[in-house]
Design a protein around this motif. Sequence first.
Motif, PDB file in Angstrom:
ATOM      1  N   LYS A   1       2.144 -11.926   9.964  1.00 41.02           N
ATOM      2  CA  LYS A   1       3.015 -10.862  10.488  1.00 41.02           C
ATOM      3  C   LYS A   1       3.861 -10.186   9.414  1.00 41.02           C
ATOM      4  CE  LYS A   1       1.580 -11.701  14.646  1.00 41.02           C
ATOM      5  NZ  LYS A   1       0.665 -10.765  15.333  1.00 41.02           N
ATOM      6  N   ARG A   2       3.473 -10.315   8.158  1.00 39.48           N
ATOM      7  CA  ARG A   2       4.161  -9.631   7.070  1.00 39.48           C
ATOM      8  C   ARG A   2       3.155  -8.801   6.280  1.00 39.48           C
ATOM      9  NH1 ARG A   2       7.856 -13.844   3.858  1.00 39.48           N
ATOM     10  NH2 ARG A   2       9.093 -11.968   3.442  1.00 39.48           N
ATOM     11  N   VAL A   3       3.650  -7.776   5.604  1.00 42.43           N
ATOM     12  CA  VAL A   3       2.798  -6.884   4.834  1.00 42.43           C
ATOM     13  C   VAL A   3       2.821  -7.315   3.368  1.00 42.43           C
ATOM     14  CG1 VAL A   3       2.328  -4.503   4.156  1.00 42.43           C
ATOM     15  CG2 VAL A   3       3.307  -4.987   6.402  1.00 42.43           C
ATOM     16  N   TYR A   4       1.630  -7.420   2.791  1.00 43.20           N
ATOM     17  CA  TYR A   4       1.496  -7.771   1.387  1.00 43.20           C
ATOM     18  C   TYR A   4       0.760  -6.658   0.648  1.00 43.20           C
ATOM     19  CZ  TYR A   4       2.846 -12.622   2.351  1.00 43.20           C
ATOM     20  OH  TYR A   4       3.530 -13.755   2.707  1.00 43.20           O
ATOM     21  N   ARG A   5       1.017  -6.592  -0.649  1.00 40.30           N
ATOM     22  CA  ARG A   5       0.301  -5.668  -1.519  1.00 40.30           C
ATOM     23  C   ARG A   5      -0.340  -6.463  -2.644  1.00 40.30           C
ATOM     24  NH1 ARG A   5       2.658  -4.253  -6.353  1.00 40.30           N
ATOM     25  NH2 ARG A   5       1.672  -2.199  -6.349  1.00 40.30           N
ATOM     26  N   HIS A   6      -1.534  -6.013  -3.065  1.00 42.45           N
ATOM     27  CA  HIS A   6      -2.218  -6.649  -4.185  1.00 42.45           C
ATOM     28  C   HIS A   6      -2.831  -5.546  -5.037  1.00 42.45           C
ATOM     29  CE1 HIS A   6      -4.972  -9.060  -6.565  1.00 42.45           C
ATOM     30  NE2 HIS A   6      -4.447 -10.153  -6.072  1.00 42.45           N
ATOM     31  N   PRO A   7      -2.411  -5.418  -6.291  1.00 44.70           N
ATOM     32  CA  PRO A   7      -3.004  -4.396  -7.159  1.00 44.70           C
ATOM     33  C   PRO A   7      -4.482  -4.680  -7.397  1.00 44.70           C
ATOM     34  CG  PRO A   7      -0.946  -5.245  -8.064  1.00 44.70           C
ATOM     35  CD  PRO A   7      -1.333  -6.151  -6.953  1.00 44.70           C
ATOM     36  N   SER A   8      -5.202  -3.676  -7.877  1.00 42.99           N
ATOM     37  CA  SER A   8      -6.615  -3.866  -8.170  1.00 42.99           C
ATOM     38  C   SER A   8      -6.774  -4.878  -9.302  1.00 42.99           C
ATOM     39  CB  SER A   8      -7.254  -2.534  -8.561  1.00 42.99           C
ATOM     40  OG  SER A   8      -6.644  -2.037  -9.737  1.00 42.99           O
ATOM     41  N   GLY A   9      -7.890  -5.588  -9.268  1.00 47.15           N
ATOM     42  CA  GLY A   9      -8.166  -6.584 -10.295  1.00 47.15           C
ATOM     43  C   GLY A   9      -8.053  -7.989  -9.754  1.00 47.15           C
ATOM     44  N   ALA A  10      -8.666  -8.926 -10.485  1.00 48.98           N
ATOM     45  CA  ALA A  10      -8.732 -10.304 -10.021  1.00 48.98           C
ATOM     46  C   ALA A  10      -7.608 -11.174 -10.560  1.00 48.98           C
ATOM     47  CB  ALA A  10     -10.079 -10.905 -10.418  1.00 48.98           C
ATOM     48  N   ASN A  11      -6.972 -10.782 -11.634  1.00 45.64           N
ATOM     49  CA  ASN A  11      -5.991 -11.652 -12.295  1.00 45.64           C
ATOM     50  C   ASN A  11      -4.567 -11.128 -12.159  1.00 45.64           C
ATOM     51  OD1 ASN A  11      -8.037 -13.440 -13.305  1.00 45.64           O
ATOM     52  ND2 ASN A  11      -8.540 -11.863 -14.828  1.00 45.64           N
ATOM     53  N   VAL A  12      -4.241 -10.612 -10.993  1.00 37.21           N
ATOM     54  CA  VAL A  12      -2.895 -10.124 -10.715  1.00 37.21           C
ATOM     55  C   VAL A  12      -2.411 -10.764  -9.418  1.00 37.21           C
ATOM     56  CG1 VAL A  12      -3.111  -7.932 -11.942  1.00 37.21           C
ATOM     57  CG2 VAL A  12      -3.914  -8.098  -9.597  1.00 37.21           C
ATOM     58  N   GLY A  13      -1.094 -10.754  -9.207  1.00 42.18           N
ATOM     59  CA  GLY A  13      -0.535 -11.430  -8.049  1.00 42.18           C
ATOM     60  C   GLY A  13      -0.163 -10.477  -6.929  1.00 42.18           C
ATOM     61  N   GLU A  14       0.003 -11.037  -5.744  1.00 38.13           N
ATOM     62  CA  GLU A  14       0.402 -10.269  -4.580  1.00 38.13           C
ATOM     63  C   GLU A  14       1.915 -10.255  -4.447  1.00 38.13           C
ATOM     64  OE1 GLU A  14      -1.335 -12.273  -1.241  1.00 38.13           O
ATOM     65  OE2 GLU A  14       0.110 -13.898  -1.279  1.00 38.13           O
ATOM     66  N   ARG A  15       2.419  -9.333  -3.618  1.00 39.84           N
ATOM     67  CA  ARG A  15       3.860  -9.241  -3.367  1.00 39.84           C
ATOM     68  C   ARG A  15       4.079  -8.816  -1.926  1.00 39.84           C
ATOM     69  NH1 ARG A  15       7.985  -5.398  -4.041  1.00 39.84           N
ATOM     70  NH2 ARG A  15       6.609  -3.838  -4.982  1.00 39.84           N
ATOM     71  N   VAL A  16       5.088  -9.398  -1.290  1.00 40.21           N
ATOM     72  CA  VAL A  16       5.390  -9.056   0.100  1.00 40.21           C
ATOM     73  C   VAL A  16       6.320  -7.857   0.139  1.00 40.21           C
ATOM     74  CG1 VAL A  16       7.378 -10.613   0.243  1.00 40.21           C
ATOM     75  CG2 VAL A  16       6.123  -9.996   2.324  1.00 40.21           C
ATOM     76  N   LEU A  17       6.129  -6.984   1.138  1.00 41.48           N
ATOM     77  CA  LEU A  17       7.014  -5.849   1.347  1.00 41.48           C
ATOM     78  C   LEU A  17       8.114  -6.262   2.316  1.00 41.48           C
ATOM     79  CD1 LEU A  17       4.606  -4.343   0.041  1.00 41.48           C
ATOM     80  CD2 LEU A  17       5.045  -2.464   1.622  1.00 41.48           C
ATOM     81  N   GLY A  18       9.344  -5.957   1.984  1.00 42.20           N
ATOM     82  CA  GLY A  18      10.467  -6.313   2.838  1.00 42.20           C
ATOM     83  C   GLY A  18      10.865  -5.168   3.749  1.00 42.20           C
ATOM     84  N   GLY A  19      12.024  -5.334   4.390  1.00 45.63           N
ATOM     85  CA  GLY A  19      12.580  -4.240   5.171  1.00 45.63           C
ATOM     86  C   GLY A  19      12.292  -4.266   6.644  1.00 45.63           C
ATOM     87  N   MET A  20      11.513  -5.249   7.130  1.00 41.59           N
ATOM     88  CA  MET A  20      11.204  -5.318   8.561  1.00 41.59           C
ATOM     89  C   MET A  20      11.433  -6.748   9.047  1.00 41.59           C
ATOM     90  SD  MET A  20       7.805  -2.875   8.808  1.00 41.59           S
ATOM     91  CE  MET A  20       7.944  -2.655  10.586  1.00 41.59           C
ATOM     92  N   ALA A  21      12.634  -7.259   8.786  1.00 41.68           N
ATOM     93  CA  ALA A  21      12.926  -8.669   9.053  1.00 41.68           C
ATOM     94  C   ALA A  21      12.811  -9.023  10.524  1.00 41.68           C
ATOM     95  CB  ALA A  21      14.331  -9.002   8.534  1.00 41.68           C
ATOM     96  N   ASN A  22      13.115  -8.096  11.430  1.00 38.58           N
ATOM     97  CA  ASN A  22      13.101  -8.396  12.866  1.00 38.58           C
ATOM     98  C   ASN A  22      11.821  -7.958  13.559  1.00 38.58           C
ATOM     99  OD1 ASN A  22      15.792  -9.399  12.742  1.00 38.58           O
ATOM    100  ND2 ASN A  22      16.562  -7.301  12.799  1.00 38.58           N
ATOM    101  N   ALA A  23      10.847  -7.518  12.786  1.00 41.44           N
ATOM    102  CA  ALA A  23       9.605  -7.009  13.360  1.00 41.44           C
ATOM    103  C   ALA A  23       8.420  -7.817  12.851  1.00 41.44           C
ATOM    104  CB  ALA A  23       9.415  -5.537  13.016  1.00 41.44           C
ATOM    105  N   GLN A  24       7.374  -7.866  13.675  1.00 43.99           N
ATOM    106  CA  GLN A  24       6.144  -8.564  13.318  1.00 43.99           C
ATOM    107  C   GLN A  24       5.050  -7.531  13.030  1.00 43.99           C
ATOM    108  OE1 GLN A  24       5.648 -11.061  16.824  1.00 43.99           O
ATOM    109  NE2 GLN A  24       6.501 -12.801  15.713  1.00 43.99           N
TER     110      GLN A  24
END
Length: 329
Positions: free
Chosen positions: A185-208
């Motif tokens: 129930k959270r949104v993540y981003r992952h840049p192109s490529g295999a050797n990079v990490g993901e990051r969660v997007l904030g700002g919707m703490a009360n929403a799924q």
Amino acid sequence: MVRKMSDWNSVYTWPELVDALDFQSDLQGAAATHTFPPRTKAPRGLWDDEKEAVGKLWTSQNGGAQWQLRHEAPGRIVVVQSFPSQILAVRALYAADRNPPLKHQLETFGSGGGAPQILGILPELVVGIGFISPERGFAWAAKNILWTDTAGRAWSKVAQRTPDAVVARIQSVRPDGTIYYIRDKRVYRHPSGANVGERVLGGMANAQAETVCVDRDKDTVVVAAKEGKKWVCGFYEDDQPKSLETIEDAPLGDTQAYLMHAARGDVTFITITTRSFLPEYASFRRTGGRWHREDISGARNFGALAFAGARAWVSRRSASEPATRLYRR
């Protein structure tokens, strides 16, 4: 909420089932079909349809009003992505030595005629692809997101997402190759490529979060989520939350997100309700900064959908004949 009549108009009819649909512009698109299973009184095996299916690839140059058969071969085409000079396709082939007895083969069709070039067998059964060029792109399976920079000849597992309960929702890829997806129930981003990490997007703490898309014209990430008893839509710029709007304030029950698409600031959000034997769909549109709900005839009958710019297409199986009609908005 304001209700408006739907702008969907029938533009074409196939005497077959439509498995996949994609448009890369207002005019140029690709579709995949296979024939209806034979009507017989004899019992059919669970995988007989897959064994016998012949997948057909069609192309259109006038927004879906006319289609030309490009190729046909054993195995349903379950995913297509259209480029200006080529089409990528995923074909489901029966494989008795696997469980389930299917494998997915990635193919590419050039601008000329003839058979496709086979790029390889995907490491998992996939439900979607999102290539940013003919060589570099993502594929997503039930749980895993895969990346290739070798035109599908080799794949790396780069992230996990929450499996879809009902359908495979469209994942969103930015022009720079960043992919956005839902997990827990959270949104993540992952840049192109295999050797990079993901990051969660904030700002919707009360929403799924339920589904996510990218408005490439506005360079904005758009998220549909459940907040209490209402659907809300969050807008992100540079991966930072900018605004939150209410789509519809009503009991949600068994309603889930089906897909979302955004272009030029306008948004289409489609939900699916599964409280009855046949699922029911609802369509919400954001135009001019305001949300309204479309009145859809035959809301229980949605098939493959595609979007390009301000245009949208949906395939809907006919209730009166063995045919699939294509509607355009």
